[in-house]
Scaffold this motif. Sequence first.
Motif, PDB file in Angstrom:
ATOM      1  N   LEU A 117      -5.755   0.035  -0.881  1.00  0.00           N
ATOM      2  CA  LEU A 117      -4.388   0.111  -1.387  1.00  0.00           C
ATOM      3  C   LEU A 117      -3.890  -1.070  -2.218  1.00  0.00           C
ATOM      4  O   LEU A 117      -3.390  -0.870  -3.307  1.00  0.00           O
ATOM      5  N   VAL A 118      -3.952  -2.307  -1.692  1.00  0.00           N
ATOM      6  CA  VAL A 118      -3.318  -3.432  -2.400  1.00  0.00           C
ATOM      7  C   VAL A 118      -4.357  -4.359  -3.029  1.00  0.00           C
ATOM      8  O   VAL A 118      -5.507  -4.388  -2.611  1.00  0.00           O
ATOM      9  N   LEU A 133       2.338  -4.562  14.768  1.00  0.00           N
ATOM     10  CA  LEU A 133       1.993  -5.411  13.631  1.00  0.00           C
ATOM     11  C   LEU A 133       0.637  -6.070  13.850  1.00  0.00           C
ATOM     12  O   LEU A 133       0.081  -6.039  14.951  1.00  0.00           O
ATOM     13  N   THR A 141      -2.230  -0.345   6.371  1.00  0.00           N
ATOM     14  CA  THR A 141      -2.512  -1.705   5.893  1.00  0.00           C
ATOM     15  C   THR A 141      -1.425  -2.701   6.276  1.00  0.00           C
ATOM     16  O   THR A 141      -1.608  -3.903   6.112  1.00  0.00           O
ATOM     17  N   LEU A 142      -0.271  -2.213   6.759  1.00  0.00           N
ATOM     18  CA  LEU A 142       0.832  -3.114   7.120  1.00  0.00           C
ATOM     19  C   LEU A 142       1.100  -3.150   8.618  1.00  0.00           C
ATOM     20  O   LEU A 142       1.752  -4.069   9.111  1.00  0.00           O
ATOM     21  N   MET A 160       3.321  -5.521  -3.884  1.00  0.00           N
ATOM     22  CA  MET A 160       2.755  -4.873  -2.693  1.00  0.00           C
ATOM     23  C   MET A 160       1.746  -5.800  -2.015  1.00  0.00           C
ATOM     24  O   MET A 160       1.726  -5.927  -0.789  1.00  0.00           O
ATOM     25  N   LEU A 213       3.547  -8.475  -0.056  1.00  0.00           N
ATOM     26  CA  LEU A 213       4.085  -7.963   1.214  1.00  0.00           C
ATOM     27  C   LEU A 213       2.968  -7.801   2.239  1.00  0.00           C
ATOM     28  O   LEU A 213       3.119  -8.146   3.408  1.00  0.00           O
ATOM     29  N   LYS A 214       1.829  -7.296   1.774  1.00  0.00           N
ATOM     30  CA  LYS A 214       0.682  -7.123   2.668  1.00  0.00           C
ATOM     31  C   LYS A 214       0.262  -8.460   3.280  1.00  0.00           C
ATOM     32  O   LYS A 214       0.084  -8.579   4.500  1.00  0.00           O
ATOM     33  N   LEU A 260       2.701  -9.656   6.019  1.00  0.00           N
ATOM     34  CA  LEU A 260       2.681  -8.981   7.320  1.00  0.00           C
ATOM     35  C   LEU A 260       1.298  -9.005   7.958  1.00  0.00           C
ATOM     36  O   LEU A 260       1.165  -8.756   9.149  1.00  0.00           O
ATOM     37  N   GLY A 279       3.233   5.817   4.275  1.00  0.00           N
ATOM     38  CA  GLY A 279       2.486   5.687   3.028  1.00  0.00           C
ATOM     39  C   GLY A 279       1.737   4.378   2.901  1.00  0.00           C
ATOM     40  O   GLY A 279       1.062   4.152   1.906  1.00  0.00           O
ATOM     41  N   ALA A 280       1.827   3.509   3.906  1.00  0.00           N
ATOM     42  CA  ALA A 280       1.153   2.213   3.825  1.00  0.00           C
ATOM     43  C   ALA A 280      -0.314   2.292   4.273  1.00  0.00           C
ATOM     44  O   ALA A 280      -1.037   1.299   4.217  1.00  0.00           O
TER      45      ALA A 280
END
Lengths: 457, 457
Positions: free
Chosen positions: B453-454, B168, B199-200, B435, B438-439, B442, B195-196
């Motif tokens: 992505l986000v 992480l 980024t996570l 999304m 969540l990003k 974390l 698929g992240a």
Amino acid sequence: MTIDSALALLEPRFGSRLSRAQAMREAHGRDESYHEPHLPDAVIWPETTAEVAEIARICSEHGCPIVPWGTGTSLEGHVIPLRGGVTLDFTRMDRVLAVHPEDMDAVVQPGVTRKRLNEELRDTGLFFPVDPGADASLGGMASTRASGTCAVRYGTMREAVMALEVVLADGRVIRTGSRARKSSAGYDLTRLFVGAEGTLGIITELTLRLHGVPEAISAATCGFPDMDAAVRTVIETIQMGVPVARIELLDELTVRGFNGYSGYDMPEQPTLFLEFHGTPASVAEQAEMLGEIAAGHGATGFAWTDKPEERTRLWEARHKVYYAQQSLRPGARGYVTDACVPISRLAEAILESRADIEASGLIAPLVGHVGDGNFHIVLLIDPADAAEQAEAERLAGRISERALRLGGTVTGEHGVGVGKMRYMSTEHGEAWQVMGTLKRTLDPQGILNPGKLVPGN
Amino acid sequence: MTIDSALALLEPRFGSRLSRAQAMREAHGRDESYHEPHLPDAVIWPETTAEVAEIARICSEHGCPIVPWGTGTSLEGHVIPLRGGVTLDFTRMDRVLAVHPEDMDAVVQPGVTRKRLNEELRDTGLFFPVDPGADASLGGMASTRASGTCAVRYGTMREAVMALEVVLADGRVIRTGSRARKSSAGYDLTRLFVGAEGTLGIITELTLRLHGVPEAISAATCGFPDMDAAVRTVIETIQMGVPVARIELLDELTVRGFNGYSGYDMPEQPTLFLEFHGTPASVAEQAEMLGEIAAGHGATGFAWTDKPEERTRLWEARHKVYYAQQSLRPGARGYVTDACVPISRLAEAILESRADIEASGLIAPLVGHVGDGNFHIVLLIDPADAAEQAEAERLAGRISERALRLGGTVTGEHGVGVGKMRYMSTEHGEAWQVMGTLKRTLDPQGILNPGKLVPGN
């Protein structure tokens, strides 16, 4: 900022679709498991996503717990409203919204049950394969990541759910996924909500993947001299890539119960129940391959049931196996376990557990979705006997710990709910804390199915 | 609290395994796409999970961006370090840690490429089926939820990844999932990281599901009078449940490029490339069924290639189709699209897009994983011509919008990266904001692959 203040707003809004009657609260205070009931303060029957969103907004503002309810067939206390609040009963959101035969998918509301969906699909040549036994609601099945007898071929709810509509704790409505068969467009929120047991959001619509009804179906039962021979047969079958549709293991005890309860007369030995799907030629070939593999492990007495009515009878009886098992000790309650391990460790997991149980003197038949490495030992105990209850808990604990030691999981398909919380820290380590962080992010007030699944919930 | 202060700690720690050389930074400043390069401040070659965790802790404290790097074959700018920082090159974490033939899984480090894994599996009778064309790293493939030609039968990285080890942003190391084939034990973190796009969290180990090498394999090509006939054939094949292993569509333009580039001599018409896996009898039956379906749609010229070397040549050529397409306009650069729609809408999606392109005068061949509803139109443009670039962007935008209108996704398998960010709000609506939430949960400092992505990343 209480349950009462939320109900003061919800009662006039939902009128006769909100009930505080004791009987109704009791009907929604427990599931099919042995877990201690607890009553909701009220039950609401929402009819639209907008209503669910409205309820979420009100409950969020007033700190009132929400528990979504499908058919109440969960097995780990998932739907028990541990902290009261409102239970949302989805039986009025039970429409099949669309079937797309060319794309082999269907869009349903969460209250549709799996059998209802299959009835609606009857003329399409398609079927929905996920089959946990109970005629559960599809919203509930998604929430517990249900699977069952066909998962070895068709996958679990993880594979079956393509897209969701979800109401978040704060009342926002989101759509996850799409009807495309695959996508790389960002985080897989669909699979985050599948298996979340209503703790991250409330599922209000599902898009499900369907499969073509096979041209030919054939079923068989096959007895083995011992458990190891049966399990070896399963491993080889999977490894050879035989696309078996069902491969279920019953131990000798379960076969005894099955015979008595469902009127069969099978030899009391470890037995595989099998089903093959495909073209007539491919079904014949699969059956032949399986026959050879099984013979190599000393199998005896292949019995074929090609007639649809015989097959139906066999699988209906299989689905009642829990009652058949209970019939081995009339008046007993079943303490159900749900270990799932890599199949190379399956024989070990089963044999060690049975040795344990034998030493305890309890009666504990076994049935398993062995193609997935998943098996259920049902500890039959006298509900009035605290010592037996304690012994069952001890044995179930050892089954779970053994599953983890062998690289598996404490729950293959029943879910966490109340009953498996105690193992989550061991199973996931720090990842369980991450689950808790995600939960608090999406549900900061902790109103969604509190007391379940994540730490500090 | 800067990139420099992070590097001041990292440089002495990693010595020669950290490089600030211009050439090395340039080699890690772009991927295989047309997206504008941007250089990392340094490249580090970690060798252990503990080292990755240490880097994450340092970078987290100092606000230094981290971009994980596999082979740099991404197609939407995923690995471009938009805000500098350190690129973690995983080529030294390239060990196959374990192969479990009985359970049909393998545990690998993220730098192992898919071809390397298949070489290591050669004597086991097993193979890893996900096949995006490029010999990408498995960590990168998981991060973009890659798929390719075999997904129609074997699924994408979503299905292939059973478990992960992830570092992480704050340096904590978690394990998600297990080697059990299914589980209902809490949130599906495995599929949250698949698929992240880094980024996570940073993937440092993968457990992958393997499949048995089929006893028999047969491949074929088959021409059709028009696109619609080819697509109808695909839809019927999927609906009939023919378990085709590969079903790829090349339009007449791509066939022309393919012939010229790879030395084939196929009729220039919409053509399906097919592969069947199974027992000899089942492969023969599948081929026969497909032959009948195709004939019903006016197919001509089935050409079979049963010899392994011919098959290998065919699929190697298929994997070079991007270069074959580029050869249609020497010196041109390909602007690659990646729409994926429900297969019932595939003909419409393709035919409308082609009409659009025809009006523009650009050359734009098509190839598609049509069993999944996924197709790539490659707009061939003069890199020096700004007008053509603008026109390609406009056409690609219309292809993406059309995919969304037809219930699909703007990216079936390439991912979001930089290139598809602009469509995420339209594709996901409020779910895209989730999304982002969540990003930020974390990765509160936003150090993991920033800019991708986000929203607000």
